[in-house]
Scaffold this motif. Sequence first.
Motif, PDB file in Angstrom:
ATOM      1  N   PRO A  95       0.766  -1.244  -0.015  1.00 22.14           N
ATOM      2  CA  PRO A  95       0.058   0.098   0.142  1.00 22.14           C
ATOM      3  C   PRO A  95       0.960   1.333   0.034  1.00 22.14           C
ATOM      4  O   PRO A  95       1.669   1.266   0.688  1.00 22.14           O
ATOM      5  N   LYS A  96       0.531   2.201  -0.715  1.00 21.15           N
ATOM      6  CA  LYS A  96       1.159   3.315  -0.949  1.00 21.15           C
ATOM      7  C   LYS A  96       1.491   4.206   0.436  1.00 21.15           C
ATOM      8  O   LYS A  96       2.639   4.626   0.731  1.00 21.15           O
ATOM      9  N   GLU A  97       0.258   4.381   1.146  1.00 14.65           N
ATOM     10  CA  GLU A  97       0.463   4.899   2.325  1.00 14.65           C
ATOM     11  C   GLU A  97       1.299   4.475   3.412  1.00 14.65           C
ATOM     12  O   GLU A  97       1.658   5.168   4.358  1.00 14.65           O
ATOM     13  N   GLU A  98       1.436   3.179   3.289  1.00 13.63           N
ATOM     14  CA  GLU A  98       2.573   2.290   4.084  1.00 13.63           C
ATOM     15  C   GLU A  98       4.067   2.699   3.677  1.00 13.63           C
ATOM     16  O   GLU A  98       4.896   2.608   4.517  1.00 13.63           O
ATOM     17  N   LEU A  99       4.276   2.763   2.611  1.00 10.86           N
ATOM     18  CA  LEU A  99       5.601   2.593   2.146  1.00 10.86           C
ATOM     19  C   LEU A  99       6.042   4.128   1.682  1.00 10.86           C
ATOM     20  O   LEU A  99       7.433   4.202   2.192  1.00 10.86           O
ATOM     21  N   ARG A 100       5.387   5.102   1.914  1.00 12.67           N
ATOM     22  CA  ARG A 100       5.774   6.528   1.531  1.00 12.67           C
ATOM     23  C   ARG A 100       6.588   6.972   2.903  1.00 12.67           C
ATOM     24  O   ARG A 100       6.122   6.794   4.024  1.00 12.67           O
ATOM     25  N   MET A 101       7.896   7.326   2.840  1.00 10.29           N
ATOM     26  CA  MET A 101       8.570   7.920   3.906  1.00 10.29           C
ATOM     27  C   MET A 101       8.865   6.661   5.201  1.00 10.29           C
ATOM     28  O   MET A 101       8.773   7.122   6.367  1.00 10.29           O
ATOM     29  N   ASN A 102       8.981   5.709   4.541  1.00  9.23           N
ATOM     30  CA  ASN A 102       9.310   4.512   5.346  1.00  9.23           C
ATOM     31  C   ASN A 102      10.487   3.601   4.652  1.00  9.23           C
ATOM     32  O   ASN A 102      10.795   3.645   3.612  1.00  9.23           O
ATOM     33  N   SER A 103      10.911   2.931   5.656  1.00 10.16           N
ATOM     34  CA  SER A 103      12.355   1.964   5.396  1.00 10.16           C
ATOM     35  C   SER A 103      11.651   0.678   4.913  1.00 10.16           C
ATOM     36  O   SER A 103      10.774   0.259   5.636  1.00 10.16           O
TER      37      SER A 103
END
Length: 357
Positions: free
Chosen positions: A74-82
């Motif tokens: 999911p995009k919202e989980e991956l954004r600004m995340n490692s």
Amino acid sequence: MNILTLYAICRKQKISVPPAVFDMGTDDYVIIFESELKGSGYVKLTVNGKEKTYWDAPSGIIATHDTVHTIKVPKEELRMNSYIVGSQYIPFKYDYSAKKGNTAESDPVFFKGTPKTDDIKILCITDIHEREAEMKKSLEYFKEDYDMVVMLGDITSNFIKKEKFTKNILSDAAFLSKGEIPVVYTRGNHETRGEYASQLLQYFPTATGEFFYSFNFGGLSAVVLDSGEDKEDDHREYSGLIDFHSYREKEYKWITSLKKEQFTGQYKLVFCHHPEIGNHFRKDWLTPFKDMGFDLLIGGHYHISRFIENTPPSFIACGRYKDDWAASSLTLKNGEIRMLTINTEGETLLDKTITVK
């Protein structure tokens, strides 16, 4: 256990092509990477303090037959995340058991991918035709902190074998983005040629199930078109083994079904390998985008750098030309779109700015 089985189990898994993150017009990003040996594929990240694992598992079955792994996150989980990618080597999978080897994982990668309303920087790469050395030399003149990479097709010259995908398209996408920003891929006419060409779509689960789709990225609204082959279906080069007429009819029907309200960004772009779509095999693909208020069409194919006054206008982003190569960028800022093309010698081939509607 015979010696061949023992040898197979003892082989060591590795990540042979690091991950690239593709935007395919859905609510998920699609992370693709390659392992040296066949096996499972997964992505791990931490969301709200909890570790989550996403698998390459079509219809609930973890795939173990391939070295290329395609995983939706999911995009919202991956954004600004490692995140990390990993693969366990599976030499044999039976009906009620499996032989398992070692697991290899990547180093953590920090993914940005946050949509911006303005000051959006896009690196445009087209017509590499497997000349990666020249492409990389051109990139010495493109040092911006880009928000997206767009690959405009003909990254390879044919698809006679699978390695054309892994060693060219996927490797180049990973190199250009470092797995940190989204990649958009547009199929070129050379990527429709060869026995493996018909299998490429399995790695691109787009919103339409085809190589054409649309997406929004903050202030950017975009359509990705598939211009397909550049000759009639009965051309002798194809040995009677293509049916792009039916495919183009399907794509044109999809284009004419698009609504202006779908595209909410200030900057509206069309990405298409072959930029001459005003008379695309006797169909006008350009007018629908004029009617929806699109600002610019970006393509390649011709191995030149050029701005063409149409409505909307077209920017040909060069790539290979003569014995040289050139990269391009787009900057979407303050209601303007700046197009820039620089070759391997540092010469500016095109630098033009237009105002959006």
